[in-house]
Design a protein around this motif. Sequence first.
Motif, mmCIF file in Angstrom:
data_model
loop_
_atom_site.group_PDB
_atom_site.id
_atom_site.type_symbol
_atom_site.label_atom_id
_atom_site.label_comp_id
_atom_site.label_asym_id
_atom_site.label_seq_id
_atom_site.Cartn_x
_atom_site.Cartn_y
_atom_site.Cartn_z
ATOM 1 N N GLY A 73 64.484 73.414 -37.763
ATOM 2 C CA GLY A 73 64.231 71.986 -37.769
ATOM 3 C C GLY A 73 63.082 71.597 -36.857
ATOM 4 O O GLY A 73 62.593 72.383 -36.056
ATOM 5 N N ASP A 74 62.625 70.355 -37.003
ATOM 6 C CA ASP A 74 61.506 69.851 -36.213
ATOM 7 C C ASP A 74 61.977 69.405 -34.826
ATOM 8 O O ASP A 74 63.110 68.941 -34.654
ATOM 9 N N ILE A 75 61.067 69.552 -33.843
ATOM 10 C CA ILE A 75 61.327 69.072 -32.492
ATOM 11 C C ILE A 75 60.144 68.209 -32.071
ATOM 12 O O ILE A 75 59.031 68.717 -31.886
ATOM 13 N N LEU A 76 60.365 66.921 -31.960
ATOM 14 C CA LEU A 76 59.332 66.012 -31.466
ATOM 15 C C LEU A 76 59.220 66.149 -29.953
ATOM 16 O O LEU A 76 60.216 66.380 -29.265
ATOM 17 N N ALA A 77 57.996 66.021 -29.428
ATOM 18 C CA ALA A 77 57.793 66.134 -27.985
ATOM 19 C C ALA A 77 56.499 65.451 -27.592
ATOM 20 O O ALA A 77 55.593 65.265 -28.415
ATOM 21 N N GLY A 78 56.405 65.104 -26.328
ATOM 22 C CA GLY A 78 55.172 64.513 -25.831
ATOM 23 C C GLY A 78 54.041 65.515 -25.741
ATOM 24 O O GLY A 78 52.868 65.152 -25.831
ATOM 25 N N ALA A 79 54.374 66.796 -25.540
ATOM 26 C CA ALA A 79 53.374 67.855 -25.439
ATOM 27 C C ALA A 79 54.032 69.174 -25.784
ATOM 28 O O ALA A 79 55.265 69.307 -25.742
ATOM 29 N N VAL A 80 53.198 70.168 -26.131
ATOM 30 C CA VAL A 80 53.670 71.506 -26.460
ATOM 31 C C VAL A 80 52.879 72.507 -25.625
ATOM 32 O O VAL A 80 51.657 72.373 -25.471
ATOM 33 N N VAL A 81 53.573 73.520 -25.085
ATOM 34 C CA VAL A 81 52.923 74.587 -24.320
ATOM 35 C C VAL A 81 53.070 75.895 -25.085
ATOM 36 O O VAL A 81 54.189 76.322 -25.387
ATOM 37 N N ASN A 82 51.947 76.508 -25.402
ATOM 38 C CA ASN A 82 51.918 77.805 -26.068
ATOM 39 C C ASN A 82 51.955 78.894 -25.001
ATOM 40 O O ASN A 82 50.949 79.239 -24.402
ATOM 41 N N ALA A 83 53.151 79.449 -24.758
ATOM 42 C CA ALA A 83 53.325 80.538 -23.806
ATOM 43 C C ALA A 83 53.880 81.754 -24.533
ATOM 44 O O ALA A 83 54.796 82.431 -24.059
ATOM 45 N N ALA A 84 53.304 82.031 -25.704
ATOM 46 C CA ALA A 84 53.821 83.078 -26.580
ATOM 47 C C ALA A 84 53.270 84.463 -26.271
ATOM 48 O O ALA A 84 53.458 85.398 -27.054
ATOM 49 N N GLY A 85 52.577 84.618 -25.148
ATOM 50 C CA GLY A 85 52.141 85.937 -24.726
ATOM 51 C C GLY A 85 51.218 86.616 -25.716
ATOM 52 O O GLY A 85 50.221 86.036 -26.161
ATOM 53 N N THR A 86 51.556 87.832 -26.092
ATOM 54 C CA THR A 86 50.729 88.606 -27.013
ATOM 55 C C THR A 86 50.577 87.914 -28.361
ATOM 56 O O THR A 86 49.605 88.146 -29.079
ATOM 57 N N TRP A 87 51.522 87.067 -28.693
ATOM 58 C CA TRP A 87 51.479 86.344 -29.963
ATOM 59 C C TRP A 87 50.890 84.939 -29.792
ATOM 60 O O TRP A 87 50.973 84.119 -30.696
ATOM 61 N N GLY A 88 50.259 84.679 -28.653
ATOM 62 C CA GLY A 88 49.683 83.365 -28.400
ATOM 63 C C GLY A 88 48.585 82.996 -29.369
ATOM 64 O O GLY A 88 48.422 81.829 -29.732
ATOM 65 N N GLY A 89 47.813 83.978 -29.818
ATOM 66 C CA GLY A 89 46.772 83.712 -30.807
ATOM 67 C C GLY A 89 47.344 83.298 -32.135
ATOM 68 O O GLY A 89 46.771 82.445 -32.835
ATOM 69 N N GLU A 90 48.461 83.884 -32.516
ATOM 70 C CA GLU A 90 49.126 83.527 -33.765
ATOM 71 C C GLU A 90 49.679 82.103 -33.711
ATOM 72 O O GLU A 90 49.588 81.352 -34.677
ATOM 73 N N VAL A 91 50.251 81.743 -32.576
ATOM 74 C CA VAL A 91 50.761 80.380 -32.425
ATOM 75 C C VAL A 91 49.604 79.380 -32.464
ATOM 76 O O VAL A 91 49.682 78.336 -33.114
ATOM 77 N N ALA A 92 48.508 79.700 -31.771
ATOM 78 C CA ALA A 92 47.337 78.818 -31.788
ATOM 79 C C ALA A 92 46.811 78.633 -33.207
ATOM 80 O O ALA A 92 46.392 77.536 -33.592
ATOM 81 N N ALA A 93 46.828 79.719 -34.002
ATOM 82 C CA ALA A 93 46.330 79.639 -35.378
ATOM 83 C C ALA A 93 47.141 78.662 -36.215
ATOM 84 O O ALA A 93 46.610 78.034 -37.138
ATOM 85 N N LEU A 94 48.429 78.499 -35.898
ATOM 86 C CA LEU A 94 49.249 77.525 -36.616
ATOM 87 C C LEU A 94 48.749 76.099 -36.386
ATOM 88 O O LEU A 94 48.984 75.217 -37.198
ATOM 89 N N ALA A 95 48.052 75.907 -35.259
ATOM 90 C CA ALA A 95 47.472 74.590 -34.963
ATOM 91 C C ALA A 95 46.021 74.508 -35.400
ATOM 92 O O ALA A 95 45.351 73.495 -35.165
ATOM 93 N N GLY A 96 45.517 75.582 -36.030
ATOM 94 C CA GLY A 96 44.151 75.582 -36.523
ATOM 95 C C GLY A 96 43.098 75.848 -35.468
ATOM 96 O O GLY A 96 41.930 75.524 -35.665
ATOM 97 N N VAL A 97 43.499 76.416 -34.325
ATOM 98 C CA VAL A 97 42.541 76.723 -33.265
ATOM 99 C C VAL A 97 42.546 78.221 -32.983
ATOM 100 O O VAL A 97 43.544 78.912 -33.216
ATOM 101 N N ARG A 98 41.446 78.699 -32.461
ATOM 102 C CA ARG A 98 41.260 80.134 -32.264
ATOM 103 C C ARG A 98 41.453 80.524 -30.800
ATOM 104 O O ARG A 98 40.817 79.976 -29.915
#
Length: 395
Positions: free
Chosen positions: A187-212
């Motif tokens: 399910g969705d989680i609304l928030a004021g901000a999101v922190v990408n602390a996914a470690g080695t998979w941080g690039g993959e998480v960033a790609a979901l937001a369309g950034v490199r």
Amino acid sequence: MPDVVVIGAGVVGAACAYYAARAGLDVVVVDRGSVAGGTTGAGEGNVLVSDKEPGPELDLAVLSNGLWRDLAGRDGFEFEPKGGLVVAETGETMEALTGLAAAQGVEHTVVAAEELGDHEPHLAKGLAGGVLYPQDAQVQPMLAAATLIRRGAERFGRGTLMLRTGVTVTGFLRSGDRVTGVRTDRGDILAGAVVNAAGTWGGEVAALAGVRLPILPRRGFVLVTEPIREPLIRHKVYTAAYVANVASDAEGLETSAVVEATPSGPVLIGASRERVGFDRTTSVPVLERLARQAVALFPVLAGRRVIRAYCGFRPYCPDHLPVIGEDPRAPGLHHACGHEGAGVGLAPATGHLIAQTLTGSGPDLDLRSFRPDRFGNDRPAVDRPPGDRFTKERR
């Protein structure tokens, strides 16, 4: 609706959540696995200033070292302020080591060859000398991550922390260009901000937001010996080659002797580095090479048994600096990843600085060297094995 969603329950994500809650924010931590189930659980727990070149990463390490010591004054952390000893095999290497130590400007002691035995009685003979760094330490990384999350869940004013494991982030919610939460398989989680602390998979998480973010896995193995009753090794001890390997851009295999004892008795032996994607195949030649290097440094280990070995993936960035701060390409999305092998050591400072940016406070360090958009925004670079369920192509 929380103030912040932190993606990743490794030690960096735990530190971000802890300091955000301490600053009075309501935080939800999500992870597709368990606490410390990724790179954190495969680390040695290094808290080092000795291997950092002068510059922004060393500044981050010094700040983090002080924060670790503050945290270690409370129950729940297995923290050893045992110091680090970097040894040189040749006079030329010794000259380079002492030059680096002088340039770093951190506390250190130059140790002559004939004095090495006073610090480490079981070291091999014939070394050219070393440099002792009393600020170097070790922390049990899995326990540290769990303790930070547990302590973050204790109330600091109005701030709260909730942990949700087994939750996979599949995308981001937006209002215009601004990130306003995450989409997950639960399910969705609304928030004021999101922190990408996914470690080695941080690039993959960033790609979901369309950034490199060009974060790639750099595999390393660790050997664990049988428990040893008598204290054979007093400090974290490693050869100067380790410093060079940390700063290297090589894709191929690099190894250097890194040896340290643990409170429970086993000795940890590293370190190897190679870029092979997310391949977890155990490489016996690499393990043998690590064992031989450790015995060359500490001959007393020759008769000891190795009871297990494990591997993990360091989140490698091309410029060897982590990514810390809000992403101007996706406002509302903050990154705290790309620390390579220094994530445990740099976690408290990273979490502290992220909390300052989330609350609008001026950060204690200049974050421009760590800015997320410094790599441009071409298509994300990804090393992925066949069938990896998290790094599957999503674009």
